[in-house]
Motif scaffolding. Structure first.
Motif, PDB file in Angstrom:
ATOM      1  N   ASP A  12      49.670  19.399  52.003  1.00  0.00           N
ATOM      2  CA  ASP A  12      50.448  19.301  50.758  1.00  0.00           C
ATOM      3  C   ASP A  12      50.700  17.857  50.351  1.00  0.00           C
ATOM      4  O   ASP A  12      51.342  17.618  49.337  1.00  0.00           O
ATOM      5  CB  ASP A  12      51.787  20.041  50.916  1.00  0.00           C
ATOM      6  CG  ASP A  12      52.649  19.443  51.999  1.00  0.00           C
ATOM      7  OD1 ASP A  12      52.123  19.201  53.105  1.00  0.00           O
ATOM      8  OD2 ASP A  12      53.847  19.216  51.762  1.00  0.00           O
ATOM      9  N   ASP A  13      50.189  16.914  51.143  1.00  0.00           N
ATOM     10  CA  ASP A  13      50.436  15.504  50.841  1.00  0.00           C
ATOM     11  C   ASP A  13      49.174  14.841  50.281  1.00  0.00           C
ATOM     12  O   ASP A  13      48.194  14.648  51.019  1.00  0.00           O
ATOM     13  CB  ASP A  13      50.877  14.799  52.132  1.00  0.00           C
ATOM     14  CG  ASP A  13      51.221  13.343  51.882  1.00  0.00           C
ATOM     15  OD1 ASP A  13      51.217  12.912  50.710  1.00  0.00           O
ATOM     16  OD2 ASP A  13      51.487  12.626  52.864  1.00  0.00           O
ATOM     17  N   PRO A  14      49.166  14.465  49.000  1.00  0.00           N
ATOM     18  CA  PRO A  14      47.965  13.831  48.439  1.00  0.00           C
ATOM     19  C   PRO A  14      47.590  12.545  49.172  1.00  0.00           C
ATOM     20  O   PRO A  14      46.403  12.201  49.262  1.00  0.00           O
ATOM     21  CB  PRO A  14      48.359  13.522  46.994  1.00  0.00           C
ATOM     22  CG  PRO A  14      49.577  14.325  46.709  1.00  0.00           C
ATOM     23  CD  PRO A  14      50.248  14.593  48.013  1.00  0.00           C
ATOM     24  N   PHE A  16      47.656  12.008  52.289  1.00  0.00           N
ATOM     25  CA  PHE A  16      46.823  12.366  53.437  1.00  0.00           C
ATOM     26  C   PHE A  16      45.395  12.659  52.977  1.00  0.00           C
ATOM     27  O   PHE A  16      44.435  12.307  53.667  1.00  0.00           O
ATOM     28  CB  PHE A  16      47.415  13.577  54.175  1.00  0.00           C
ATOM     29  CG  PHE A  16      46.611  13.953  55.387  1.00  0.00           C
ATOM     30  CD1 PHE A  16      46.647  13.166  56.528  1.00  0.00           C
ATOM     31  CD2 PHE A  16      45.787  15.066  55.381  1.00  0.00           C
ATOM     32  CE1 PHE A  16      45.891  13.489  57.639  1.00  0.00           C
ATOM     33  CE2 PHE A  16      45.027  15.396  56.491  1.00  0.00           C
ATOM     34  CZ  PHE A  16      45.082  14.608  57.629  1.00  0.00           C
ATOM     35  N   ASP A  58      46.871  21.580  57.816  1.00  0.00           N
ATOM     36  CA  ASP A  58      48.186  21.019  58.157  1.00  0.00           C
ATOM     37  C   ASP A  58      49.104  22.159  58.622  1.00  0.00           C
ATOM     38  O   ASP A  58      49.061  23.258  58.058  1.00  0.00           O
ATOM     39  CB  ASP A  58      48.780  20.331  56.912  1.00  0.00           C
ATOM     40  CG  ASP A  58      50.073  19.600  57.214  1.00  0.00           C
ATOM     41  OD1 ASP A  58      50.233  19.113  58.351  1.00  0.00           O
ATOM     42  OD2 ASP A  58      50.939  19.518  56.312  1.00  0.00           O
ATOM     43  N   GLN A  60      52.687  21.978  58.984  1.00  0.00           N
ATOM     44  CA  GLN A  60      53.969  22.054  58.271  1.00  0.00           C
ATOM     45  C   GLN A  60      53.761  21.835  56.776  1.00  0.00           C
ATOM     46  O   GLN A  60      53.644  20.699  56.326  1.00  0.00           O
ATOM     47  CB  GLN A  60      54.934  21.023  58.849  1.00  0.00           C
ATOM     48  CG  GLN A  60      55.396  21.397  60.245  1.00  0.00           C
ATOM     49  CD  GLN A  60      55.930  20.203  60.992  1.00  0.00           C
ATOM     50  OE1 GLN A  60      55.175  19.391  61.513  1.00  0.00           O
ATOM     51  NE2 GLN A  60      57.235  20.079  61.022  1.00  0.00           N
ATOM     52  N   PRO A  62      55.104  23.446  52.787  1.00  0.00           N
ATOM     53  CA  PRO A  62      56.071  24.332  52.136  1.00  0.00           C
ATOM     54  C   PRO A  62      55.403  25.647  51.753  1.00  0.00           C
ATOM     55  O   PRO A  62      54.195  25.693  51.569  1.00  0.00           O
ATOM     56  CB  PRO A  62      56.501  23.548  50.892  1.00  0.00           C
ATOM     57  CG  PRO A  62      55.451  22.523  50.678  1.00  0.00           C
ATOM     58  CD  PRO A  62      54.800  22.254  51.995  1.00  0.00           C
TER      59      PRO A  62
END
Lengths: 319, 118
Positions: A12-14, A16, A58, A60, A62
């Motif tokens: 969910d992290d761009p 990354f 990933d 973790q 949301p």
């Protein structure tokens, strides 16, 4: 390294995605296809026009987390053996066990560094190739095609076809490597050896041999179903099973149960003129708390036990 | 406060603007949640949200050479996890004693990262 492999990266992290894409392309891989959530990833994976060789997932996130996503992916028939590498921060390592239990293949810790990423992707490459070999083999078995063209040696820890309860030996080693020394010490390894495995290998064609090993693997798995276990074919007609030390194995009961499971195959093997399946069971082996190479040593000692080496006199015979 | 002192791969320079954009927006998100915490509005939810934002920063900061920022974010994430597991009665004290000072340190690291790169 496989430049043609297609990866799906789910995070969910761009930021990354930036880092992973750059590192992978520098290592000579294709840029991964990036999904920003588990739901988006499942859409990609359900699309028959999208082909992925391996998945970076990933833990973790949301909404649906990586562990639940892993379960959904494993339920898709076309991704039942696609390698899945879980990605987590150091704080999330507690979730790694759960991920392995639902079918993850390996894990990678954030922040990623290039050397570790290269090693992990290399491992996934090898798994993808093994799975491709297994699928070719499966296809040949089904079409009864050129059976001698599949090259693998007796010692090779090949992936067994049609044997859902088994995981790859590499994945088993990886899982054990993720455990702390104390946690590893709470597990036991138990090896099984097909009696006369080497002569079966010489006598049978490759497909028949794998089929035979798959029968043994299914029989062992059926005996273990009352407890949590990990089972892998280790090559050389041997299987290694990892069990929780808190639930000691009654060896005599196991021996009898395995005999009766193997007996199911007697009529078929007899009709094919093959010897009845017989399996030797080694002693349970735990890791030394202070050993320097605990995992390899534990698996090695379990296999030495079933071979009657290293002063392990206790063996059981089923079949 | 260390900012970008640890060695980063040369390619990170090209991606640094995107990383800093994200970091700046995360700093704002943390500030909003911190405001909620200080106002005493649903500390559990605010702590949980701060933990999630810190988790994201911890995942990539070191790859861009901001090792101290990554470690501080990881520390915040751990503190948030611990505070979320406390009882409602114990939570406000833990927020005041552990989380708010740690957030001050994180804010310093975030500022340093943004200043050093701009």
């Amino acid at each position: 390294m496989s430049a043609n492999m297609r990866y799906l990266a789910v995070d969910d992290d761009p930021a990354f995605h930036f880092v992973l894409t750059k590192m992978m392309t520098q290592l000579g891989y294709q840029p991964p296809v990036c999904a920003i959530s588990a739901v988006e990833a499942l859409k990609y994976l359900a699309d028959p026009h999208e082909q992925f060789d391996a998945i970076l997932l990933d833990i973790q996130m949301p909404g649906m987390d990586g562990i639940e996503a892993c379960q959904h992916i494993r339920a898709m028939p076309h991704h039942s053996d696609t390698p899945i590498m879980m990605v987590t921060t150091m704080n999330g390592r507690e979730f790694v066990d759960q991920a392995f239990a639902v079918g993850a293949t390996d894990y990678l810790t954030k922040p990623i560094n290039r050397i570790e990423l290269q090693a992990r992707l290399g491992m996934l490459d090898r798994l993808v190739k093994e799975h491709a070999n297994a699928r070719s083999l499966q296809f040949a078995m089904e079409s009864m095609d050129d059976v001698e063209s599949f090259g693998f040696g007796f010692e090779d820890a090949v992936t067994l076809p049609k044997c859902g309860s088994l995981i790859d030996y590499l994945a088993l080693e990886n899982h054990l490597l993720t455990l702390s020394r104390l946690k590893l010490h709470s597990h036991t390894a138990l090896a099984f050896q097909v009696v006369g495995g080497a002569s079966l290998f010489k006598r049978l064609n490759r497909m028949e041999f794998l089929d035979c090993m798959a029968d043994v693997g299914s029989a062992i798995a059926a005996c273990m179903k009352r407890q949590t276990f990990l089972l892998a074919y280790a090559g050389s007609g041997e299987f290694v099973c990892i069990l929780n030390r808190a639930h000691p194995v009654d060896m005599l009961e196991l021996e009898q149960e395995l005999s009766s499971e193997l007996m199911v195959y007697d009529a078929v093997y007899d009709s094919l003129g093959l010897p009845m399946l017989e399996v030797r069971i080694g002693a349970t082996v735990t890791s030394g708390l202070f050993s320097t190479s605990a995992v390899k040593t534990m698996l090695g000692r379990a296999r030495a036990s079933v071979r009657g080496q290293s002063g392990y006199p206790m063996q059981f015979m089923a079949g | 406060m260390t900012a970008q002192t640890e060695s980063a791969d040369p390619w990170t320079r090209a991606l640094l603007p995107q990383f800093l954009d994200l970091t700046a927006s995360r700093q704002i998100e943390i500030d909003i949640e911190r405001g909620n915490l200080e106002a005493g509005d649903d500390p559990l939810s605010a702590t949980h949200e701060i933990g999630k934002i810190a988790h994201k920063i911890a995942g990539t900061a070191a790859s861009f050479g901001f090792g101290a920022l990554g470690r501080q974010s990881q520390r915040i994430e751990t503190i948030c996890t611990q505070i979320c597991s406390l009882s409602d009665a114990a939570r406000p004290d833990a927020v005041k004693t552990y989380l708010l000072p740690a957030l001050d340190d994180l804010a310093s690291e975030l500022n340093a990262a943004l200043i050093s790169a701009s």
